[in-house]
Design an enzyme around this catalytic site. Sequence first.
Site, mmCIF file in Angstrom:
data_model
loop_
_atom_site.group_PDB
_atom_site.id
_atom_site.type_symbol
_atom_site.label_atom_id
_atom_site.label_comp_id
_atom_site.label_asym_id
_atom_site.label_seq_id
_atom_site.Cartn_x
_atom_site.Cartn_y
_atom_site.Cartn_z
ATOM 1 N N ARG A 263 -4.023 5.005 0.588
ATOM 2 C CA ARG A 263 -3.333 4.937 1.874
ATOM 3 C C ARG A 263 -4.295 4.873 3.056
ATOM 4 N NH1 ARG A 263 2.051 7.055 1.503
ATOM 5 N NH2 ARG A 263 1.984 7.604 3.687
ATOM 6 N N GLU B 123 -7.847 -11.127 3.297
ATOM 7 C CA GLU B 123 -7.820 -9.669 3.120
ATOM 8 C C GLU B 123 -8.876 -9.185 2.131
ATOM 9 O OE1 GLU B 123 -3.655 -7.450 3.076
ATOM 10 O OE2 GLU B 123 -3.593 -9.243 1.858
ATOM 11 N N ASN C 145 -0.463 13.256 10.014
ATOM 12 C CA ASN C 145 -0.359 11.800 9.963
ATOM 13 C C ASN C 145 0.605 11.412 11.072
ATOM 14 O OD1 ASN C 145 -0.274 9.115 9.329
ATOM 15 N ND2 ASN C 145 1.016 9.364 7.517
ATOM 16 N N CYS D 102 -2.663 7.715 6.708
ATOM 17 C CA CYS D 102 -3.419 8.798 6.102
ATOM 18 C C CYS D 102 -2.627 9.340 4.933
ATOM 19 C CB CYS D 102 -3.612 9.900 7.123
ATOM 20 S SG CYS D 102 -4.234 9.276 8.677
ATOM 21 N N GLU E 231 0.822 -17.082 2.967
ATOM 22 C CA GLU E 231 0.603 -15.915 2.117
ATOM 23 C C GLU E 231 -0.731 -16.038 1.367
ATOM 24 O OE1 GLU E 231 1.539 -13.040 1.851
ATOM 25 O OE2 GLU E 231 1.104 -12.361 -0.166
HETATM 26 O O1 M6R Z 1 4.913 -2.031 2.857
HETATM 27 P P1 M6R Z 1 5.203 -3.308 3.598
HETATM 28 O O2 M6R Z 1 5.694 -4.398 2.722
HETATM 29 O O3 M6R Z 1 6.111 -3.082 4.771
HETATM 30 O O4 M6R Z 1 3.807 -3.747 4.181
HETATM 31 C C1 M6R Z 1 3.698 -4.833 5.057
HETATM 32 C C2 M6R Z 1 2.282 -5.272 5.203
HETATM 33 O O5 M6R Z 1 1.500 -4.237 5.728
HETATM 34 C C3 M6R Z 1 1.685 -5.726 3.872
HETATM 35 O O6 M6R Z 1 2.426 -6.761 3.306
HETATM 36 C C4 M6R Z 1 0.241 -6.196 4.073
HETATM 37 O O7 M6R Z 1 0.232 -7.380 4.818
HETATM 38 C C5 M6R Z 1 -0.452 -6.358 2.721
HETATM 39 N N1 M6R Z 1 -1.781 -5.854 2.840
HETATM 40 C C6 M6R Z 1 -0.499 -7.766 2.258
HETATM 41 O O8 M6R Z 1 -1.294 -7.957 1.135
#
Ligand code: M6R
Length: 587
Positions: free
Chosen positions: A27, A473, A95, A2, A466
């Site tokens: 967020r 996504e 949050n 949040c 990846e």
């Molecule tokens: O902020 P972070 O790198 O820790 O986030 C990790 C994952 O949540 C982030 O890489 C997520 O998989 C993305 N949406 C990928 O595009």
Amino acid sequence: MCGIIGYIGLKQAFPYLVGGLEQLEYRGYDSAGIALCADELRIQKAVGKLSEISFEAGEGTIGIAHTRWATHGKVSIENAHPHTDCGNEIAIVHNGIVENYRELKACLIENGHTFRSETDSETIAHLIEEFMKRGFEFEDAFRNALRLLEGSYTILAIRKGERKLLGARKGSRSLCIGIAADGIFPSSDVLAFLEWTDKVIYLRSGDVFVADDNQTVRIYNMAEGRAVTRPVDCITCSTEDAKKCGFDHFMLKELSEQDETVLRAIQQEEEGVRSICDTMRHAFGTFFIGCGSSYHACLAGSYIFSKIAKVHVNTVLASEFEHYEDFLTDNTLVLAISQSGETADVLDAVNAAKRRGSTVVGIVNREGSILTRESDALLMMNSGLELCVLSTKTYTSQVVLMAMLAYALADKYEEGLKKLGGLYLDIFNLTSRSMRDYLEQLAELLYDKDHIYLIGRELQYATALEAALKIKEVSYIHAEAFAGGELKHGPLALIEEGTPCIVFVAAENKAKILSNAEEIKSRGGYIIGVAPEREAIFDFWIKVPEAEELNPIIQIIPMQVLAYELAVLRGLDPDKPRNLAKSVTVS
Ligand code: M6R
């Protein structure tokens, strides 16, 4: 997940709260709400994206606001924040998760409180009310309520008739306070107030603050049981980073910046890099940990380390790290990779490592984030703000930084920097208009498919994973990656006439991966090759230069572009995929 913003100061709070919410929407964004404090407490809440919500401007120089990404309770107006007490005098935004909310709620209900939402968060407003009923002042009631909460949190609270804004942070939730000449802006993210001030105080776990309209902020640390002072830092990221600058979407803007961000990533203090390498040389066991794309970067990094530095590292999903805790010692090195520096699973893993006395090196993009402060040593990605929910430029920067460490470990630091810096032009070409047009043709062939499969071997396997994540996504097409050698062990059963398969080819394992492509082709698969040369087996060819151990940085870029084009063709918003949030602050 949040986003939280508050304001107390000399001006009307409303425009700041709405402006801050707009910046925080990345967020989490299924509902939002605002509480303004004038003579009365006025609450407005709505469901939907901010662009679809119009809050009515209201009077008041104190206020709090929230964008929600549902965890406890469905998306509804009742469950949106701010939440209030029975008397509608206290408003809170939250949050985190109140882990013991069921017990607290039952107890409060027994004491006559009436709840309106299904959330754990509402408990906080009623707890403060309960302590006030028992004679405590607002500030003390707030602190007493915090003492009863289990779990980590960021909370802001205001009360009708009080010229104060209260807030607290515990565990893996972030809270910072923007300090401007005419007001104070507590928020979960500097981005919310970046337009109005570049002065910030980052609060630590256990900090509780009281801001009043004399522009003073008092901070008290609950764990230390005393008043504390925290430094006022200067924010270095620019407001330009938070704008689309002529691009249709942040995703396109951010993936197009990679020629530069790769160069910015290698701008590190040599001494710092060498000292991390020394720790690695003496470590008994090294773990690379991360989630999502950052985990894929860890995997690519582990292959790069084997190739360049001949060093084995363990690669573990941060969410699975607890199962490795028994193997941590005070001589273990944990390299934690996170764009946001806020991901709860990563922070939990880092805490576990620290409890065992292990050394933690962070690779982080967001300055001031919790991981930057929890790490014993740090490499910043220097990518600038990344606002699209999908990682693009920060993924390549993560791989760049791991390659840089591997080169340094192999005593090839200068050579490595030259090689990494030399990627600039290739990356520029891969994001050019002509490349996008070419990939748009491929997107037109794929956009109505139900499944896309991707294969690669070693470094290219990490890229396949990846690339699959990027496609699923943002386009919601089922995309799944396999190591080439695994096909015969099951996935071949999925191949039908016309099934699209993306094959990542590198000079080193060309024969093997093309033979895997043959296995797919002979079952009717449609082969899309990502390769330096056109091969007879390809139905569609994406030309990329051969970059050897740096292939993961190059080969992912056309995949990011393809994912973007697929989303656009399917009429989806690439910046805000459904059900996802940029910072995953719940584990
Ligand atoms: O902020 P972070 O790198 O820790 O986030 C990790 C994952 O949540 C982030 O890489 C997520 O998989 C993305 N949406 C990928 O595009």
